[in-house]
Design a protein around this motif. Structure first.
Motif, PDB file in Angstrom:
ATOM      1  N   ASP A 266       0.818  -1.213   0.000  1.00  0.00           N
ATOM      2  CA  ASP A 266       0.000   0.000   0.000  1.00  0.00           C
ATOM      3  C   ASP A 266       0.854   1.266   0.000  1.00  0.00           C
ATOM      4  O   ASP A 266       0.494   2.282  -0.612  1.00  0.00           O
ATOM      5  CB  ASP A 266      -0.982   0.000   1.175  1.00  0.00           C
TER       6      ASP A 266
ATOM      7  N   TYR B 105      -8.605 -10.359  -8.602  1.00  0.00           N
ATOM      8  CA  TYR B 105      -8.177  -8.971  -8.602  1.00  0.00           C
ATOM      9  C   TYR B 105      -9.171  -8.064  -9.309  1.00  0.00           C
ATOM     10  O   TYR B 105      -9.065  -6.843  -9.203  1.00  0.00           O
ATOM     11  CB  TYR B 105      -6.799  -8.845  -9.264  1.00  0.00           C
TER      12      TYR B 105
ATOM     13  N   THR C  31     -20.285  -0.789  -4.760  1.00  0.00           N
ATOM     14  CA  THR C  31     -19.686  -0.333  -3.500  1.00  0.00           C
ATOM     15  C   THR C  31     -20.351  -0.984  -2.292  1.00  0.00           C
ATOM     16  O   THR C  31     -19.694  -1.660  -1.500  1.00  0.00           O
ATOM     17  CB  THR C  31     -19.762   1.198  -3.379  1.00  0.00           C
TER      18      THR C  31
ATOM     19  N   ARG D 130     -17.958  -4.107  -2.264  1.00  0.00           N
ATOM     20  CA  ARG D 130     -16.820  -3.725  -1.424  1.00  0.00           C
ATOM     21  C   ARG D 130     -17.138  -3.772   0.063  1.00  0.00           C
ATOM     22  O   ARG D 130     -16.363  -4.307   0.860  1.00  0.00           O
ATOM     23  CB  ARG D 130     -16.328  -2.335  -1.841  1.00  0.00           C
TER      24      ARG D 130
ATOM     25  N   GLY E 255     -16.244  -7.420   0.757  1.00  0.00           N
ATOM     26  CA  GLY E 255     -14.852  -7.158   1.084  1.00  0.00           C
ATOM     27  C   GLY E 255     -13.908  -7.122  -0.095  1.00  0.00           C
ATOM     28  O   GLY E 255     -12.696  -7.296   0.056  1.00  0.00           O
TER      29      GLY E 255
ATOM     30  N   THR F 279     -11.410  -5.740  -2.786  1.00  0.00           N
ATOM     31  CA  THR F 279     -10.455  -4.629  -2.783  1.00  0.00           C
ATOM     32  C   THR F 279      -9.820  -4.395  -4.149  1.00  0.00           C
ATOM     33  O   THR F 279      -8.936  -3.553  -4.284  1.00  0.00           O
ATOM     34  CB  THR F 279      -9.331  -4.888  -1.762  1.00  0.00           C
TER      35      THR F 279
ATOM     36  N   LYS G 220      -8.570   7.062  -5.037  1.00  0.00           N
ATOM     37  CA  LYS G 220      -9.167   5.804  -4.575  1.00  0.00           C
ATOM     38  C   LYS G 220      -9.478   4.878  -5.746  1.00  0.00           C
ATOM     39  O   LYS G 220      -9.314   3.651  -5.650  1.00  0.00           O
ATOM     40  CB  LYS G 220     -10.445   6.102  -3.787  1.00  0.00           C
TER      41      LYS G 220
ATOM     42  N   PRO H  35      -6.289   0.665  -7.133  1.00  0.00           N
ATOM     43  CA  PRO H  35      -6.306  -0.787  -7.368  1.00  0.00           C
ATOM     44  C   PRO H  35      -5.703  -1.201  -8.712  1.00  0.00           C
ATOM     45  O   PRO H  35      -5.214  -2.324  -8.849  1.00  0.00           O
ATOM     46  CB  PRO H  35      -7.800  -1.140  -7.305  1.00  0.00           C
TER      47      PRO H  35
ATOM     48  N   TYR I 126      -2.018  -1.276  -7.961  1.00  0.00           N
ATOM     49  CA  TYR I 126      -1.738  -2.399  -7.056  1.00  0.00           C
ATOM     50  C   TYR I 126      -1.671  -3.703  -7.857  1.00  0.00           C
ATOM     51  O   TYR I 126      -0.767  -4.520  -7.664  1.00  0.00           O
ATOM     52  CB  TYR I 126      -2.818  -2.496  -5.978  1.00  0.00           C
TER      53      TYR I 126
END
Length: 745
Positions: free
Chosen positions: A36, A241, A263, A267, A271, A273, A340, A344, A347
């Motif tokens: 992160d 992912y 959302t 999310r 959960g 991500t 935001k 991802p 990431y």
């Protein structure tokens, strides 16, 4: 399954992004920092304009892909648009594995894992080569738009073949193993990232009776929770992912602009991500088809706020997400929204290894020698053989154990390399592909072949050709079906009937052949077709559902009809309910689950979900589980399976749950466990299957999911309980009780 093929360490130098050697001091390249922190460092260095273009370029075509480089940071281009459903699609020669619906029929997590692993190995190999040669664009990346886990809720939906069938539990378990095996088992890096689609309440129509681009799926909360969300929940639990949001509206709100879906549910509740990518042009469709918004600024703001991270457009010069800049100026978005949303994406790229020294990532060593390797071709053959479902076998006609002087191989699917592969398939070289005609020709030196039809639509039919081809034949194989020509993305079927004059071809094969000559019907299709009369015909001695077996079709057919080698005793099981007639099918546009799938259908199907014959007979005994468990406790079921012979084979243990004491409206019964097991003739083995507590839960509008105290019934065997069309094996019935969980002070 792991590849042992590597490229030279020296070649890794070509995988280094432009500018990498000059910017190694940036913290986002520091592999000792947490993920992160690295992502934050990279994203904080991007300008607003750079963030916007990264979120806008996930599409197809040279203007929409790849996401551009950021040279000042040493960040290279990145291609998001890759299809990996069962092989590396649209990217040149690659091993082609059976279509997803056939893979579901294997009821085997091992098969799914092998296919997913081999697919991502080939995808990574090509990616490494493209990177070395600095080639970017469509289907040149390692971020996969796969698997497809929509529920097969209607037999005529054009995309049924891409799914894992009608059952949410089966779909979820297969999706979870696909995700894990596609992404690999390295603790630091992923080989290729999965992207489960299409989220959500998506399963037709494509074009009949209305367009998928404008369709509003009106779904009850209970059906949404019990049918359309479970497989995606398993995808999230497995660590996918990415998810792709779908074209349709859900209860009036477009999926890619649906905050509750992307959302609140995805999310907050599940959960998730990772990142959400739009289906192709789905964001533009919010304006042009749904008319939910009337300008690009509001549409971009809507989708970003809802939780859609990446736009997949079609070669747009100015995709909708370019208007994020205007939304910022209008105060409809702020920079925090963009940070935001874009994080991802980076990431994922980090976990794929993009910003690390190339020699750190073991997947960078995979080279092009894995493409169509002997190991991968063997996986394709094994998967095809394990997918076949034997629907009828009068008098145990199959397997064939003797040679013939003359055989006939008929039908438009007998020698049709493209149609037998199905849609969303790799571009297979002809030398790696075998057809039913090529395989079955090994049964005799005298082979009489006739397609009979001009193509799969069979609008032009040559009866004389069929009459000539069956003359003096000792056995007739008729190869019928659909293929992408008949059922495909953007193309529903209007009817369950065999296309054109295919049914007439089969009848003529019976009429013109000598009395008593056996006919074996081989079917190559996704959704079911009307073969009720063939099932009843004495002349059609065997019927085999083959789905779309891909490149190894001919060899797989030959081995299964002759029971030659491992996996040749058919043990595929139907991943959907096969109606007798079309009038048993509810409307395509009605999204109520009432009357659909085995879970809610009260009629008598031609073949039930989970059905499939074998050359062996199996018997179940000594089923045991704890008769009393507490709320929230898993249940372990032990059962013995005996192969009564006469040959080695696989059986699929199926465990169904029935709620006995609930006041909630739940399915008639629900698959809650399965295992494909191999037994030698006369062998008995004991197996354990765990029923997870979450699969015992009921749904209530106010309470959500909860586990009720009370009585539950399990059915344990090789098929569903209480079906009119049954298999020779038995089904054991056991009951257990759930008691309230004791709270300790």
């Amino acid at each position: 399954m792991k590849s042992t093929t590597y490229i030279s360490f020296l070649v890794l130098a070509f995988l280094v992004p432009e500018g990498f050697l000059h910017v190694q001091d940036y913290p986002f390249r520091n592999t000792s920092l947490p993920w992160d922190a690295r992502v934050k460092d990279l994203v904080d260095r991007l300008t607003i304009e750079e963030i916007v273009v990264q979120m806008s370029r996930g599409g197809s075509g040279p203007r929409a892909s790849p996401a551009p480089a950021v040279p000042r940071l040493g960040v290279g281009p990145f291609s998001w648009n890759t299809e990996c459903l069962r092989g590396d699609v649209y990217a040149g020669n690659a091993t082609s594995f059976p279509q997803a619906l056939g893979l579901a029929a294997t009821f085997s997590t091992e098969v799914i894992c092998d296919v997913a692993s081999a697919t991502s190995i080939e995808v990574r190999a090509k990616f490494n080569d493209y990177q070395r040669r600095k080639i970017y664009g469509d289907h040149k990346g390692i971020s996969c738009f796969s698997p497809v886990i929509n529920i097969m809720r209607h037999p005529l939906w054009g995309r049924n073949q891409e799914t894992y069938g009608e059952d949410p539990f089966l779909s979820g378990e297969l999706a979870a193993i696909f995700v894990k095996c596609l992404q690999g088992d390295d603790p630091t890096y992923i080989r290729a990232n999965a992207g489960c689609k299409h989220f959500d309440v998506h399963g037709g129509p494509e074009n009949i009776p209305v367009s998928r681009f404008s369709f509003d799926a009106k779904v009850s909360e209970k059906d949404w929770r019990l049918t359309f969300l479970p497989a995606f929940k398993r995808c999230v639990q497995a660590g996918s992912y990415s998810l792709m949001c779908s074209f349709n509206r859900i209860n009036g709100v477009p999926a890619c602009g649906n905050k509750r879906l992307l959302t609140d549910i995805l999310r907050t509740e599940l959960g998730f991500t990772g990142y959400v990518v739009s289906d192709q042009e789905a964001i533009e469709n919010i304006m042009t088809y749904h008319h939910y918004t009337n300008n690009s600024v509001d549409t971009a703001a809507l989708c970003v706020k809802a939780g859609c991270n990446l736009e997949l457009s079609t070669n747009e010069v100015k995709p909708t997400y370019f208007y994020i800049i205007d939304a910022l100026k209008a105060g409809k978005l702020d920079k925090k929204d963009l940070v935001k949303t874009v994080s991802p994406l980076f990431y994922t790229r980090m976990r794929l290894g993009e910003f690390d020294p190339p020699d750190h990532n073991p997947y960078n060593f995979i080279d092009l020698s894995v493409i169509q390797s002997e190991e991968h071709r063997a996986i394709s053959l094994n998967a095809a053989m394990k997918s076949f479902v034997l629907l009828k076998n009068k008098g145990g006609f199959l397997p064939i154990s003797k040679p013939f002087n003359t055989i006939s191989v008929l039908g438009p699917m007998a020698d049709n390399k493209y149609q037998q592969i199905g849609s969303y398939a790799p571009d297979v070289m002809p030398s790696y592909t075998s057809t039913p005609l090529q395989g079955l020709s090994k049964l005799s030196k005298g082979v009489q072949y006739a397609a009979g039809c001009n193509d799969n639509a069979c609008s032009k039919y040559n009866r004389t050709e069929i009459q000539r081809a069956v003359n003096s034949s000792e056995i007739i194989f008729v190869c019928l079906g659909t293929g992408p020509m008949i059922e495909n993305e953007d193309h529903d079927r209007a009817s369950m009937e065999l296309p054109g004059q295919q049914a007439q071809l089969l009848r003529d094969a019976i009429t013109f052949s000598a009395k008593g000559v056996p006919i074996v019907l081989l079917l190559f299709n996704g959704g079911p077709v009307n073969i009720t009369w063939a099932d009843r015909s004495d002349r059609v001695v065997s019927i085999m559902e083959c789905f779309f077996p891909a490149q190894e079709t001919g060899e797989a057919v030959l081995r299964v009809v002759t029971n030659t080698g491992n996996s040749s005793n058919p043990a595929g099981r139907l991943p959907y309910t096969w109606p007798k007639y079309q009038d048993q099918i509810p409307s395509m546009v009605n999204y109520s689950m009432e009357g659909r799938t085995y879970r809610y259908f009260h009629g008598d199907p031609l073949y039930p979900f989970g059905y499939g014959l074998s050359y062996s007979t199996f018997n179940f005994t000594n089923a045991w589980m704890n008769p009393i468990i507490s709320q929230g406790q898993d249940l372990t079921v032990r059962v013995e399976v005996h192969n009564e012979g006469p040959t080695d084979g696989d059986e699929v243990i199926q465990v169904y749950l029935k709620w006995l004491d609930t006041n909630e409206t739940m399915p008639i019964h629900q698959l809650v466990g399965f295992e494909r097991v191999s037994l030698r003739a006369k062998e008995t083995l004991s197996w354990l299957i765990t029923v997870r507590a979450e699969n015992m839960a009921v749904w209530n509008e106010s309470r959500g999911f909860y586990i009720e105290p009370g009585r539950y019934r399990l059915y344990i065997g090789g098929q569903q309980p209480a079906q009119s069309k049954t298999l020779p094996s038995n089904v054991l019935v056991r009951e257990f009780k759930i008691i309230p969980k004791v709270s300790h002070p």
